[in-house]
Write an enzyme that holds these catalytic residues in place. Structure first.
Site, PDB file in Angstrom:
ATOM      1  N   LYS A   1       0.855  -1.194   0.000  1.00  0.00           N
ATOM      2  CA  LYS A   1       0.000   0.000   0.000  1.00  0.00           C
ATOM      3  C   LYS A   1       0.882   1.232   0.000  1.00  0.00           C
ATOM      4  O   LYS A   1       2.005   1.174   0.520  1.00  0.00           O
ATOM      5  CB  LYS A   1      -0.912   0.004   1.234  1.00  0.00           C
TER       6      LYS A   1
ATOM      7  N   LYS B   1       2.718  -8.804  -1.878  1.00  0.00           N
ATOM      8  CA  LYS B   1       1.799  -8.932  -3.018  1.00  0.00           C
ATOM      9  C   LYS B   1       1.550  -7.591  -3.680  1.00  0.00           C
ATOM     10  O   LYS B   1       1.337  -6.588  -2.996  1.00  0.00           O
ATOM     11  CB  LYS B   1       0.482  -9.511  -2.505  1.00  0.00           C
TER      12      LYS B   1
ATOM     13  N   ASP C   1      -0.891  -5.073  -5.682  1.00  0.00           N
ATOM     14  CA  ASP C   1      -2.341  -4.919  -5.615  1.00  0.00           C
ATOM     15  C   ASP C   1      -2.949  -5.204  -6.986  1.00  0.00           C
ATOM     16  O   ASP C   1      -2.244  -5.276  -7.992  1.00  0.00           O
ATOM     17  CB  ASP C   1      -2.723  -3.525  -5.078  1.00  0.00           C
ATOM     18  N   GLU C   2      -4.267  -5.376  -6.979  1.00  0.00           N
ATOM     19  CA  GLU C   2      -4.913  -5.823  -8.223  1.00  0.00           C
ATOM     20  C   GLU C   2      -4.773  -4.815  -9.363  1.00  0.00           C
ATOM     21  O   GLU C   2      -4.747  -5.195 -10.528  1.00  0.00           O
ATOM     22  CB  GLU C   2      -6.397  -6.142  -7.964  1.00  0.00           C
TER      23      GLU C   2
ATOM     24  N   HIS D   1      -6.054 -12.969  -8.061  1.00  0.00           N
ATOM     25  CA  HIS D   1      -6.864 -11.988  -7.327  1.00  0.00           C
ATOM     26  C   HIS D   1      -8.234 -11.948  -7.990  1.00  0.00           C
ATOM     27  O   HIS D   1      -8.337 -11.797  -9.197  1.00  0.00           O
ATOM     28  CB  HIS D   1      -6.183 -10.615  -7.389  1.00  0.00           C
TER      29      HIS D   1
ATOM     30  N   LYS E   1     -12.997  -6.548   5.734  1.00  0.00           N
ATOM     31  CA  LYS E   1     -13.751  -5.402   5.228  1.00  0.00           C
ATOM     32  C   LYS E   1     -14.662  -5.757   4.051  1.00  0.00           C
ATOM     33  O   LYS E   1     -15.478  -4.936   3.649  1.00  0.00           O
ATOM     34  CB  LYS E   1     -12.768  -4.298   4.802  1.00  0.00           C
TER      35      LYS E   1
HETATM   36  O1  LIG Z   1      -5.892  -6.858  -2.803  1.00  0.00           O
HETATM   37  C1  LIG Z   1      -6.130  -7.091  -1.622  1.00  0.00           C
HETATM   38  O2  LIG Z   1      -6.165  -8.256  -1.205  1.00  0.00           O
HETATM   39  C2  LIG Z   1      -6.442  -5.944  -0.680  1.00  0.00           C
HETATM   40  O3  LIG Z   1      -6.026  -4.770  -1.278  1.00  0.00           O
HETATM   41  C3  LIG Z   1      -5.933  -6.151   0.706  1.00  0.00           C
HETATM   42  O4  LIG Z   1      -5.673  -4.947   1.375  1.00  0.00           O
HETATM   43  P1  LIG Z   1      -5.946  -4.728   2.941  1.00  0.00           P
HETATM   44  O5  LIG Z   1      -5.372  -5.874   3.676  1.00  0.00           O
HETATM   45  O6  LIG Z   1      -5.261  -3.419   3.266  1.00  0.00           O
HETATM   46  O7  LIG Z   1      -7.419  -4.586   3.104  1.00  0.00           O
HETATM   47 MG   LIG Z   2      -6.364  -4.990  -3.305  1.00  0.00          MG
END
Ligand SMILES: O=C(O)[C@H](O)COP(=O)(O)O
Ligand SMILES: [Mg+2]
Length: 484
Positions: free
Chosen positions: A176, A202, A204-205, A294, A334
Site C-alpha cells: 500500500k 503482493k 495490488d490488483e 486476485h 472489510k
Molecule cells: O488486494 C487485496 O487483497 C487488498 O487490497 C488487501 O488490502 P488490505 O489488507 O489493506 O485490506
Molecule cells: Mg487490493
C-alpha cells in the site's frame, strides 16, 4: 395443448412458438446421469410466468433452444442434447424465488474449456425477459469433465514443499498505497515486510504498468528486495508479481521477466478472463511458477443473492482453469462474506471430494478426481487482533494477508510483519496444545503481546476494529435440515 412435453413429432416440430415445457425442457422424472453437468439456479420469474416454465426456459436457453420451434433440431440427437430442468422448488423464506435444478449432457461441452462451459451456462440466459433475475448458485461438474482440465499448475502440497513451510497458514501483505509508489520505494516496502516475517508480499490488483512505476522497474526492485530478505532470514520468500496486462503477449513477456529474475510466483486478476487465465496457468505449469489469482471484479456479479453467479461456482471454475492461490474471502474483514458461506468457498478450493453442505451453500456432492488443491487467500481488511478467528475459520491451508494491517503499523512495516508472525505462531502453538481459539484466543494474543512490543502496538491500534454488517449472501439453510 397442455404444458407438458409434446411427443407427437408433427405437432412438436410444426413451425411456431411453443412453451419450453412443451419443447421438452421440463422433465420432472429425469434421473441425472453420473456424467451430466448439474446446475442449481435461483430464479425469480416475472409475474404470471409459472416457475416450471421459467425453469424450462433456463434449461432451453442455456442449451439448445431458441424462442421458436426450429425444424433443424431434427438433424441432431435433440432428445439427449436438450438440457432438462428436473426439479423446481420455492426458496425458503424468499417469496417469488425458486430453485431450479438443470441437467446437461456432457456432449454439450468442449473438453478443458471454461470459456465454453460458461458460454452455455451463463451465456444469454441471465438477460432472458421472462426472468426478473437469475443466479447460478452451484454446479456439479462430473468426473468425466473434471478430468479434461489440468487444474492448478503447482497445487497446495507442492507449493508447501517448494517453500519449505508446513503446519501453519502462510502470511502475506498487499503493498500500500495501492497506486503511486516509485519502484525504489515499492521495493523498500517489500523488503521490510518479508524481513519482518511474512512469507509473501503482493502487488495490488490494479498495479500494472502506470507512469509512476513501469512494470520492469517494479519487478527489478521487488526481486532485489525478495533476494535480500531471503539472504537475511534464511527462509524462502516470494512476492506476487502482477503480470495482468492489456494483451496475452504483454502478460507472457512480463511473466518471462519474472522467471528470469528468479520469482517463484506471478499474479493475475480475474478480470483478464477465462481463456487468458487458462493460458497463464499453462505458462505457469511449463515454468514451475505458482499462480496467484486476485478475484478482482467478482463482486459485480457474485454479491447479490438474487442475480449473478455465486463465488462458489467461480471458485470451482478457477480450480479447474488452474490457479494456485485464490482470494476467497475473510468473513471477519472489510469485504462481503458470511462465515459459513466463505468456508464453503474454501472447501471447494481444498476438498478431494466436496460433500453436500447446505449451511455452507454447497448443494451437490462433487468428486475432484485428484485435481490439485488451491490455496485459498484471506485478504481484505484483516489485522492481527483477528488471528484466532481466522485460524479457527480457515485452518492451516490458507494464506492470511494483511495489507493495511502490516504497512499501517504505528512502528513501521517491519514491526507490522513481526506482529502478524508472532500472533500467528502464538495462535498455532495454542491451537496445537488444545486451546479453544474462539474462547481463549484474545487471551493468547494478549499474553504474546507482553513479550512482543510490535504485537502490543498492533492490538492497541486495531484490536477493536470490526466490520460488522449484515451479509448480502448467506445460506437459505442456516442449519442442516434434520435427517430422519
Ligand atoms: O488486494 C487485496 O487483497 C487488498 O487490497 C488487501 O488490502 P488490505 O489488507 O489493506 O485490506
Ligand atoms: Mg487490493
Amino acid at each position: 395443448m397442455g404444458d407438458t412435453q409434446i411427443t407427437d413429432a408433427k405437432k412438436r416440430y410444426s413451425a411456431g412458438v411453443l412453451k419450453y415445457r412443451q419443447m421438452g425442457y421440463w422433465v420432472p422424472d429425469y434421473q441425472p446421469k453420473d456424467t451430466d453437468v448439474l446446475c442449481l439456479f435461483r430464479i425469480t420469474p416475472q409475474e404470471g410466468v409459472e416457475p416450471e416454465e421459467a425453469a424450462a426456459a433456463v434449461a432451453g436457453e442455456s442449451s439448445t433452444a431458441t424462442w421458436t420451434v426450429v425444424w433443424t433440431d431434427r438433424l441432431t440427437a435433440c432428445d439427449s442434447y436438450r438440457a432438462k430442468a428436473y426439479r423446481c422448488e420455492p426458496v425458503p423464506n424468499a417469496p417469488g424465488q425458486y430453485f431450479a435444478w438443470v441437467a446437461y449432457d456432457l456432449i454439450l461441452f468442449e473438453e478443458g474449456s471454461i470459456a465454453n462451459m460458461t458460454a452455455s451456462l451463463i451465456g444469454n440466459v441471465f438477460s432472458f425477459k421472462p426472468l426478473k433475475a437469475a443466479r447460478l448458485e452451484d454446479i456439479r461438474i462430473p468426473v468425466a469433465y473434471v478430468k479434461t482440465f489440468k487444474g492448478p499448475p503447482t497445487g497446495l502440497v507442492v507449493e508447501r514443499e517448494r517453500l519449505d513451510k508446513f503446519g501453519r497458514p502462510l502470511l502475506g501483505a498487499t503493498t500500500k498505497p495501492k497506486l503511486g509508489l516509485s519502484g525504489r520505494n515499492y521495493g523498500r516496502v517489500i523488503y521490510e515486510g518479508l524481513k519482518g516475517g511474512l512469507d509473501f508480499m503482493k502487488d495490488d490488483e490494479n498495479i500494472n504498468s502506470q507512469p509512476f512505476m513501469h512494470w520492469r522497474d517494479r519487478f527489478l526492485y521487488v526481486m532485489d528486495a525478495v533476494n535480500k530478505a531471503q539472504a537475511v532470514t534464511g527462509e524462502v520468500k516470494g512476492s506476487y508479481l502482477n503480470v495482468t496486462a492489456g494483451t496475452m503477449e504483454a502478460m507472457y513477456e512480463r511473466a518471462g521477466f519474472a522467471r528470469e529474475l528468479g520469482s517463484v510466483v506471478v499474479m493475475v486478476d480475474l478480470v483478464i478472463g477465462w481463456t487468458a487465465i487458462q493460458s497463464m496457468a499453462e505458462w505457469c505449469r511449463r515454468n514451475d511458477m505458482v499462480m496467484h489469482m486476485h478475484r478482482a471484479g467478482h463482486g459485480t456479479y457474485t454479491r447479490q443473492k438474487n442475480h449473478g453467479v455465486s463465488f462458489r461456482v467461480i471458485a470451482k471454475w478457477l480450480r479447474l482453469a488452474g490457479c494456485d492461490h485464490l482470494h476467497a474471502g475473510t468473513a471477519v474483514g472489510k469485504l462481503e462474506g458470511d462465515p459459513l458461506t466463505v468456508q464453503g468457498y474454501y472447501n471447494v478450493c481444498r476438498d478431494s471430494y466436496t460433500k453436500t453442505d447446505l449451511p455452507r451453500g454447497l448443494y451437490f456432492d462433487m468428486d475432484w478426481a485428484d485435481t490439485k488443491k488451491v490455496m485459498p487467500v484471506a485478504s481484505g481488511g484483516i489485522h492481527a487482533g483477528q488471528m484466532h478467528q481466522l485460524l479457527d475459520l480457515f485452518g492451516d491451508d490458507c494464506i492470511l494477508q494483511f495489507g493495511g494491517g502490516t504497512i499501517g503499523h504505528p512502528q513501521g512495516i517491519q514491526a507490522g510483519a513481526v506482529a502478524n508472525r508472532v500472533a500467528l505462531e502464538a495462535m498455532v502453538k495454542a491451537r496445537n496444545e488444545g486451546v479453544d481459539l474462539l474462547l481463549e484466543g484474545p487471551e493468547v494474543l494478549r499474553k504474546a503481546a507482553q513479550w512482543c512490543g510490535p504485537l502490543k502496538a498492533a492490538l492497541d491500534t486495531w484490536g477493536d476494529v470490526t466490520f460488522n454488517y449484515q451479509s448480502t449472501d448467506s445460506s437459505d439453510y442456516a442449519v442442516t435440515p434434520a435427517v430422519a
